[in-house]
Structure formats: C-alpha cells, structure tokens
Design an enzyme around this catalytic site. Structure first.
Site, short mmCIF file in Angstrom:
data_model
loop_
_atom_site.label_atom_id
_atom_site.label_comp_id
_atom_site.label_asym_id
_atom_site.label_seq_id
_atom_site.Cartn_x
_atom_site.Cartn_y
_atom_site.Cartn_z
N ASN A 156 0.87 -1.18 0.00
CA ASN A 156 0.00 0.00 0.00
C ASN A 156 0.90 1.23 0.00
O ASN A 156 1.51 1.54 1.03
CB ASN A 156 -0.90 -0.05 1.24
N TRP A 157 0.98 1.87 -1.15
CA TRP A 157 1.90 3.01 -1.27
C TRP A 157 1.31 4.29 -0.70
O TRP A 157 1.96 5.35 -0.71
CB TRP A 157 2.30 3.21 -2.75
N GLU A 194 -6.93 4.51 8.03
CA GLU A 194 -6.69 5.93 7.77
C GLU A 194 -7.94 6.58 7.17
O GLU A 194 -8.21 7.75 7.41
CB GLU A 194 -5.46 6.10 6.88
N GLU A 245 -5.44 -5.23 10.58
CA GLU A 245 -4.50 -4.11 10.76
C GLU A 245 -4.84 -3.39 12.06
O GLU A 245 -5.65 -2.45 12.07
CB GLU A 245 -4.63 -3.13 9.58
N GLY A 274 2.04 2.28 11.01
CA GLY A 274 2.90 3.45 10.89
C GLY A 274 3.62 3.82 12.17
O GLY A 274 4.21 4.89 12.27
N SER A 297 3.35 -2.16 10.57
CA SER A 297 4.78 -2.13 10.89
C SER A 297 5.51 -3.44 10.56
O SER A 297 6.43 -3.84 11.27
CB SER A 297 4.99 -1.75 12.36
N GLY A 306 2.83 -1.10 4.48
CA GLY A 306 2.81 0.33 4.21
C GLY A 306 4.21 0.88 4.02
O GLY A 306 4.79 0.75 2.93
P1 13P Z 1 2.78 0.37 7.96
O1 13P Z 1 3.37 -0.87 7.33
O2 13P Z 1 3.49 1.63 7.58
O3 13P Z 1 2.59 0.22 9.43
O4 13P Z 1 1.31 0.55 7.33
C1 13P Z 1 0.48 -0.54 7.28
C2 13P Z 1 -0.70 -0.20 6.47
O5 13P Z 1 -1.45 0.70 6.79
C3 13P Z 1 -0.94 -0.98 5.25
O6 13P Z 1 -2.20 -0.74 4.72
#
Ligand code: 13P
Length: 261
Positions: free
Chosen positions: A9-10, A98, A167, A173, A212, A233
C-alpha cells in the site's frame, strides 16, 4: 484464487519517476515471482495507468486504495470500481483505518464498498482492526466482530473472492508491530467468526496482517499459521525491505505447503 499474497500500500506517496524506480527495483529484486505467492501493488489513483504499463508481463497485479460504493452517477470526486477494473486493477483496499480516521468511514460504508467492488469484478481487501484504547479495554473481539459482520452482512461468502486484512490501528505506521502471538490469536478469531457463516470459505480465506511489517520481523509474523501474507505500508516504499519481506513470505509459504498445511 491463490491463498498467499503480499500487498504493498503506497498510500499518498510517489510520483512518476519515483514509482518507476521503485517498481523496477522491486522487480529486479524478486525476479520472476514464485508460484506460491502473488504480489499486488497499490499506488495512488493518478498513477494506476502508469502502473498498468509497468506491471505488464510481470505477473505483479495492481490494486487501488479506495473506491466508491456506487458504480456510476453524480458523485463528484469519487472513483467507481468499474473504472478501476478498466484500468487493470484486480483489487481494492476497503475500510483502511486511515480512511476511518480521516474520512469518517464506518462499518456500513465498508460493506457497501465491498459489495460494489465485487459487483465490478474486483477483489476487496477488507481492513479491520482495533484502536489501542479498544484493546486496552478488552474490546478487541467485539470491535473486530462488529467490523467483519458489517461487511459480511452485505457480501456473500460462498462465491466471492475476498481478502481480509487484520490491521491493528496501534501498529500502523508506528514501527511497533503486533507480536506474532497477538497476530495469530486475532487471525484465528477472524477465521472462526467467518467460519460461523461458512466453514469451507473460512478455511480457504486469505487473511493478511498489516502494521509495521518490515524485513526484520516478517518471518516471525508471516509464519503464524493463520497468517496468509502481509499488507505493507512504509516498508513497501523501500525496495530492499519489500523484496526481503516477499522472500520471507515465499519461504514460510513453501514450508507450509510442503507440510500440507
Ligand atoms: P505500515 O506498514 O506503515 O505500518 O502501514 C500498514 C498499512 O497501513 C498498510 O495498509
């Protein structure tokens, strides 16, 4: 549909030049994809057409990060899942935390979006997860169950291709992933909850973990028995990290398939 997936997921990152560089670095790092694990990359909307060109002939698939719950109509600023399908998307992330946090999306909207995505021929990646406060209050299963039930109230299990992603919001994040034990426990909960609707479907359902994930923790998280891949992410924006995660997933999947699991 294959069971094991790595999804990048960019988010709202990238530009034409950086996307091409990142894609080419991922491609040269993985070489031909392993038959056991498929890969989906989800760039921001404006770059889907670019990505369609980049992935051609590679076996890598593309997904969108969101879609409308309508197929067409007067919905200014929205994107129909039919349009995404036409641009080569096979997947769409639905209900990402998000979007819940910043766009006020709720469980019902997630269900309607999932249904529209399926109607358009896309595979929705349904995101569920609890906040830190909900976990601390012992409400994780109540929240996960409510989110799943809301989505599966709209969609059928038996015929549709659907991916679920766990998630936990406190792990996204933050650099602090859930422990493998927590991830396994919540994935098992999600599988059992769906199993109450359709046991066969639950068994073959792909459940991804996101939050993460990085090269250093990928093997321990992705080797949990109810984890079928990752939704990545930050580490998806770093080719060497993402390739290392892909390779870790290929290894654990090969081992699992060799054991007949
Ligand atoms: P991170 O890998 O940056 O924690 O984000 C995960 C994410 O939201 C994937 O959709």
């Amino acid at each position: 549909m294959k069971k094991h997936w790595l999804v990048g997921n960019w988010k709202m990152h990238g530009n034409l030049k950086a996307n091409a560089e990142l894609f080419n670095a991922i491609r040269s790092g993985t070489g031909e994809l392993a038959p056991e694990v498929d890969m989906v990359l989800c760039p921001a909307f404006p770059y889907l057409a670019q990505m369609q060109g980049l992935v051609e002939g590679t076996g890598i698939q593309i997904g969108a990060q969101n879609a409308s719950d309508h197929l067409r109509g007067a919905y200014t600023g929205e994107t129909s899942p039919l349009m995404l399908k036409e641009l080569g998307c096979g997947f769409v992330i639905i209900g990402h935390s998000e979007r819940r946090s910043y766009q006020g999306e709720n469980d019902g909207l997630m269900g309607r979006k999932a249904l529209a995505a399926i109607d358009a021929g896309l595979i929705p990646i349904l995101c569920v997860g609890e906040t830190a406060e909900e976990r601390d209050a012992g409400r994780t299963h109540e929240v996960l169950g409510r989110q799943l039930d809301a989505a599966f109230g709209y969609i059928r299990t038996a015929h549709d291709n659907i991916i679920v992603a766990y998630e936990p919001r406190w792990a996204i994040g933050t650099g602090i992933a859930a422990t493998p034990e927590i991830v396994q426990a919540e994935h098992a909960f999600l599988r059992a909850r769906i199993g109450q609707r359709d046991a066969e479907f639950a068994k073959r359902l792909t459940i991804l973990y996101g939050g993460s994930v990085k090269a250093s923790n990928a093997a321990s998280l992705l080797s949990m028995p109810d984890v079928d891949g990752g939704l990545i992410g930050s580490a998806a924006l770093n080719a060497s990290e993402f390739v290392a995660i892909y390779k870790a997933l290929v290894e654990v999947t090969k081992t699992r398939l060799a054991k007949g699991a």
